[in-house]
Enzyme design. Structure first.
Site, short mmCIF file in Angstrom:
data_model
loop_
_atom_site.label_atom_id
_atom_site.label_comp_id
_atom_site.label_asym_id
_atom_site.label_seq_id
_atom_site.Cartn_x
_atom_site.Cartn_y
_atom_site.Cartn_z
N LYS A 116 0.82 -1.22 0.00
CA LYS A 116 0.00 0.00 0.00
C LYS A 116 0.85 1.27 0.00
CE LYS A 116 -4.33 -0.79 0.08
NZ LYS A 116 -4.98 -1.65 1.07
N GLU A 200 -4.36 9.01 6.90
CA GLU A 200 -5.01 9.77 5.83
C GLU A 200 -6.19 10.55 6.39
OE1 GLU A 200 -6.39 7.11 2.79
OE2 GLU A 200 -4.38 6.80 1.98
N ARG A 292 -4.79 -7.02 -12.70
CA ARG A 292 -5.43 -8.20 -13.30
C ARG A 292 -6.73 -7.76 -13.96
NH1 ARG A 292 -9.44 -8.03 -9.31
NH2 ARG A 292 -8.52 -7.60 -7.28
C1 MV4 Z 1 -10.70 5.21 2.81
C2 MV4 Z 1 -12.02 5.60 3.14
C3 MV4 Z 1 -12.21 6.90 3.53
N1 MV4 Z 1 -11.17 7.75 3.62
N2 MV4 Z 1 -9.70 6.10 2.90
C4 MV4 Z 1 -11.57 0.55 2.43
C5 MV4 Z 1 -10.69 -0.55 1.93
C6 MV4 Z 1 -9.48 0.09 1.40
N3 MV4 Z 1 -9.06 -0.53 0.20
C7 MV4 Z 1 -9.80 1.53 1.27
N4 MV4 Z 1 -11.00 1.78 2.00
C8 MV4 Z 1 -11.39 3.02 2.35
N5 MV4 Z 1 -10.41 3.96 2.42
C9 MV4 Z 1 -9.95 7.33 3.30
N6 MV4 Z 1 -8.93 8.20 3.42
C10 MV4 Z 1 -13.04 4.65 3.01
C11 MV4 Z 1 -12.73 3.37 2.63
C12 MV4 Z 1 -13.85 2.45 2.52
C13 MV4 Z 1 -14.25 1.94 1.29
C14 MV4 Z 1 -13.59 2.23 0.10
C15 MV4 Z 1 -14.00 1.71 -1.10
C16 MV4 Z 1 -15.10 0.88 -1.15
C17 MV4 Z 1 -15.78 0.54 0.00
C18 MV4 Z 1 -15.36 1.07 1.23
C19 MV4 Z 1 -16.05 0.75 2.39
C20 MV4 Z 1 -15.64 1.25 3.58
C21 MV4 Z 1 -14.53 2.11 3.65
#
Ligand code: MV4
Length: 671
Positions: A116, A200, A292
C-alpha cells in the site's frame, strides 16, 4: 497469437476466458481439482488436467504443478483469471523463466502495487492525487501523533500492508489517536505480520470509482472509462456500473489521465484497474491498483463494445492495441449484479448445496450472464459461492435499472439460498435510482434492503395446491390406464363421486405453521378454500414443466420445483418453500425422513447419539452434524432400528451422504 493457452482458474472466469479463446480459434487447456472434475470449465476446454485435491492451496494455488501442465500440454501462455495466482509476482516470474507467457503485467508491476505505502509513494511521485496524509517510514508514536494533528480529524489509520479494510481505524479526535494507533497496529501485525501504518484524512462519504486501463508493449496506454463500485458489503462488491452516475466528461478525462499516468509509472502492460476514492466535492484520490482483469470487467465491455480478454491475448502475444483513446466511446449504460449462494437473513452466510433448479433469463443484446455452473452442480465450501454475474445494458441508466429488475426476477435458483431478492431491493431502491450511492449505501438503507419473510400468500398457496392437484390427477390417470378396467367410474380423474362433493384437504408446512387448503373438484378445475377466501382455479403444465395457472381469471406462469415432499414456488421473482404434511400417514414424516438420514449439507459429524443396533422411537436424536457454524440434529423418522452408522464422530461428509442404515418398523406412506 498463441496456439494454445492454459487457464489457471476455475468457475465463471475460466469459462469466460475459454469462450473468447474459442472465438479466436485458440486451443484451451483447463486445470481442475477433485471437486471440479465435472465442472463446466472442464467441459468447455479442449483439454483438462487434474491438478490436485479440492482445497485451492493444494491445487489452483500450486504454481509449479500448473506450469508443469502448461509444458506438458503445449500451452505457450497462461491466463490466471482473477484471484488465485493472478497477482502473484513469483508465479508471473516463474512463467517467464519457463518460457511461458503470463497473460498479465510484468512481474515488476505486480510487485510495485503489492504494498500500500510503496504504491502510494510511486503514485505520488507520478503526480497521481493521494488523500492528504502521511505514508512515510517513520513510525514513532509521538511522530505519528504530530502528523495526525497536522492532517486533522476525522482521520483514518490504515495498515500499510493491508487490504479489504483490515487494520483500519477511524479517529474522530486527537485524544483518541494513541489508543486507535495501538489497535490498528495489533490488527495489522496479526493480519499481515507487519505493523506499519499510514495516516489519511478520512473521507466520510466517498464513492469507489475505478478506471479500466490497458497498455501494450509498444508504449501505448489508454483508459476504457470508469466503473462505479460503491455498492459494497464488507469490502465485497455487490453492484457495479458504467458509466458512473453524474460523471462529467471533464472529471472522466482527469481521472482517466491520472489512471494512465499510474499505469505508465510502473511500466504497465495488459489490463489493469486503478481504484480511486471520489469525494463529495469532486476531488479524487488514488486508492490502489489491481494488476489483473476484474470480476466486474463485463460492464466495461458492454458500454465500450470491446472484448477485454481478446485485448489481453493480443497484447500478451505482442500485438499493438487495436485502437486509440480517441476511438473509444461510451454507448449506453451497463450494470452488473453478483448473484451469490448466500443468505442475507443470516448475515450473508454462504449457502452451500446442490443447484436443484437453475434457470436464467434469456441472453440477448441487453442481458449477459457469466456463470461457471449449471443446474445439478454443487456449490461447495471449497470456493467462492458466486453463482453468476448478471450484466444488463440499455441506452440509459433508468432503462438499465428496469432491465436489471426484470432479469433478477427471472433468475430462478432452488437448492441454495441466494441474494437475488436483496439485489432486487438494492436496484429498486429510490436512492439507487436517484444516484445517491457511496460506500455507505448498504448500511444506510439496511432496513429497506433485506427481503422479509412473510407467510405464503393465497396466491402462492393456490399455485402450490394447483400444482399438487395436477400431479395427483396425472397419477390417478396413470393408475386408471394400467388397471384392468380403465373405464370404471372409480378411475375417473375429474373427481366425480356419487352423492357427494369430492374434496381434498391439502396440508402444507410453511415455516413452522401448518396451513390447510381444501380443494373441491369443479368441472372447470378446482375451487380452493384458502386462508383469505375461496378461489376458482385451473391450469396445466407446459412443455418446459412450468405451471400455466388461471387464478379466478388471472393467467399466471409460475414454476413449481419439487424435491421429495418439499416444493418451491417461483413466482414474480419471489421464491417460497413449502413442505407437504400428511397428518394421517403413520409416521407422518417418513417421506421427508428418507432424505433426513442423509447429510442435508456438507459438514462434520459432531456426535453419534445412540449405539448401532438399538431400537429407537420416532424422534430420538441419532446424530448431530455441524455445518455452516450451525448444529443439525438428525432424528429417527419413525420407530425403527439403527442398523449401522456409516461414519464415526469427527468425520467430514458431503451433502447427500448416507449417514446410517435405518430400518423403519412401518412402511413409509407417501402423502
Ligand atoms: C478510505 C475511506 C475513507 N477515507 N480512505 C476501504 C478498503 C481500502 N481498500 C480503502 N478503504 C477506504 N479507504 C480514506 N482516506 C473509506 C474506505 C472504505 C471503502 C472504500 C472503497 C469501497 C468501499 C469502502 C467501504 C468502507 C470504507
Amino acid at each position: 497469437m498463441f496456439d494454445t493457452i492454459l487457464i489457471a482458474n476455475r468457475g465463471e472466469i475460466a469459462c469466460r476466458v475459454i469462450r473468447t479463446a474459442q472465438r479466436l480459434g485458440i486451443r484451451t487447456v483447463a486445470v481442475y481439482s477433485d471437486a471440479d472434475a465435472d465442472s463446466l470449465h472442464v467441459k468447455l476446454a479442449d483439454e483438462a488436467h487434474h491438478i490436485g485435491p479440492a482445497p485451492a492451496r493444494e491445487s489452483y494455488l500450486i504454481a509449479d504443478r500448473i506450469l508443469e501442465v502448461a509444458k506438458r500440454s503445449g500451452a505457450c501462455a497462461v491466463h490466471p483469471g482473477y484471484g488465485f495466482l493472478s497477482e502473484n509476482a513469483a508465479f508471473a516470474e516463474a512463467c517467464a523463466q519457463a518460457g511461458i507467457v503470463f497473460i498479465g503485467p510484468p512481474c515488476a508491476a505486480i510487485r510495485a502495487m503489492g504494498s500500500k505505502s510503496a504504491a502510494k509513494e510511486i503514485m505520488g511521485a507520478a503526480g497521481v492525487p493521494l488523500v492528504p496524509g502521511y505514508h512515510g517510514k517513520e513510525q514513532g508514536a509521538d511522530f505519528l501523533q504530530a502528523e495526525a494533528d497536522r492532517i486533522g480529524f476525522p482521520l483514518l489509520i490504515k495498515a500499510s500492508a493491508g487490504g479489504g479494510g483490515k487494520g483500519m481505524r477511524v479517529v474522530t479526535r486527537s485524544s483518541e489517536f494513541t489508543e486507535a494507533l495501538a489497535g490498528a497496529r495489533r490488527e495489522a501485525m496479526s493480519g499481515f505480520g507487519d505493523d506499519h501504518v499510514l495516516l489519511e484524512r478520512y473521507l466520510t462519504k466517498p464513492r469507489h470509482i475505478e478506471i479500466q486501463v490497458f497498455a501494450d508493449s509498444h508504449g501505448t496506454a489508454l483508459h476504457i472509462f470508469e466503473r462505479d463500485c460503491s455498492i459494497q458489503r464488507r469490502h465485497q462488491k455487490v453492484i457495479e456500473e458504467s458509466p458512473a452516475f453524474g460523471m462529467t466528461p471533464v472529471l472522466r478525462q482527469k481521472m482517466g489521465e491520472a489512471a494512465v499516468a499510474a499505469a505508465r509509472a510502473i511500466g504497465y502492460v495488459g489490463a489493469g484497474t486503478v481504484e480511486f476514492l471520489l469525494d463529495e466535492d469532486g476531488s479524487f484520490y488514488f486508492m490502489e491498483m489491481n494488476t489483473r482483469l476484474q470480476v466486474e470487467h463485463p460492464v466495461t465491455e458492454m458500454i465500450s463494445g470491446l472484448d477485454l480478454v481478446e485485448w489481453q491475448l493480443r497484447v500478451a502475444s505482442g500485438e499493438a492495441m487495436p485502437c486509440s483513446q480517441e476511438q473509444l466511446a461510451i454507448s449506453g449504460h451497463a450494470i452488473e449484479a453478483r448473484i451469490y449462494a448466500e443468505d442475507p437473513a443470516r448475515d450473508f452466510l454462504p449457502s452451500i448445496g446442490r443447484l436443484r433448479h437453475l434457470r436464467t433469463p434469456d441472453e440477448n443484446a441487453h442481458v449477459r450472464i457469466d456463470s461457471g455452473v449449471r443446474q445439478g452442480d454443487e456449490v461447495s465450501i471449497n470456493y467462492d459461492p458466486m453463482i453468476a454475474k448478471l450484466i444488463v445494458w440499455d441506452s440509459d441508466r433508468t432503462a438499465a435499472i428496469r432491465r436489471m429488475r426484470k432479469a433478477l426476477a427471472e433468475f430462478q435458483v432452488v437448492g441454495v439460498t441466494t441474494n437475488t431478492g436483496f439485489l432486487g431491493n438494492v436496484v429498486a431502491h429510490p436512492a439507487f435510482s436517484a444516484g445517491e450511492i457511496d460506500t455507505g449505501f448498504i448500511d444506510r438503507h439496511r432496513a429497506g434492503l433485506f427481503p422479509e419473510s412473510a407467510p405464503a400468500s393465497d396466491r402462492i398457496l393456490a399455485l402450490a395446491a394447483l400444482d399438487l392437484m395436477l400431479i395427483r390427477s396425472a397419477e390417478a390417470e396413470c393408475r386408471a390406464q394400467t388397471s384392468h378396467d380403465p373405464y370404471s367410474p372409480w378411475h375417473q380423474t375429474c373427481g366425480w363421486r356419487l352423492n357427494s362433493d369430492n374434496y381434498h384437504h391439502l396440508h402444507f408446512i410453511d415455516e413452522d405453521q401448518v396451513v390447510t387448503v381444501t380443494a373441491h373438484y369443479r368441472p372447470s378445475g378446482f375451487l380452493l378454500e384458502l386462508p383469505g377466501g375461496s378461489l376458482l382455479v385451473c391450469g396445466e403444465r407446459d412443455e418446459a414443466g412450468d405451471l400455466l395457472a388461471d387464478l379466478a381469471g388471472i393467467r399466471i406462469k409460475a414454476t413449481v420445483v419439487w424435491n421429495g415432499a418439499v416444493l418451491t414456488v417461483l413466482d414474480q421473482g419471489k421464491s417460497h418453500q413449502l413442505t407437504i404434511h400428511n397428518p394421517h400417514a403413520v409416521g407422518e414424516q417418513d417421506e421427508a425422513a428418507a432424505g433426513r438420514l442423509t447429510a442435508p449439507m456438507p459438514g462434520k459429524i459432531v456426535a453419534l447419539m445412540v449405539e448401532s443396533g438399538v431400537r429407537v422411537e420416532r424422534g430420538t436424536p441419532l446424530l448431530i452434524m455441524e455445518a455452516m457454524k450451525m448444529e443439525h440434529t438428525i432424528c429417527a423418522p419413525c420407530d425403527g432400528n439403527v442398523a449401522e452408522f456409516h461414519y464415526p464422530a469427527g468425520a467430514v461428509v458431503n451433502e447427500g451422504a448416507e449417514l446410517l442404515d435405518f430400518t423403519a418398523e412401518v412402511t413409509p406412506s407417501l402423502p
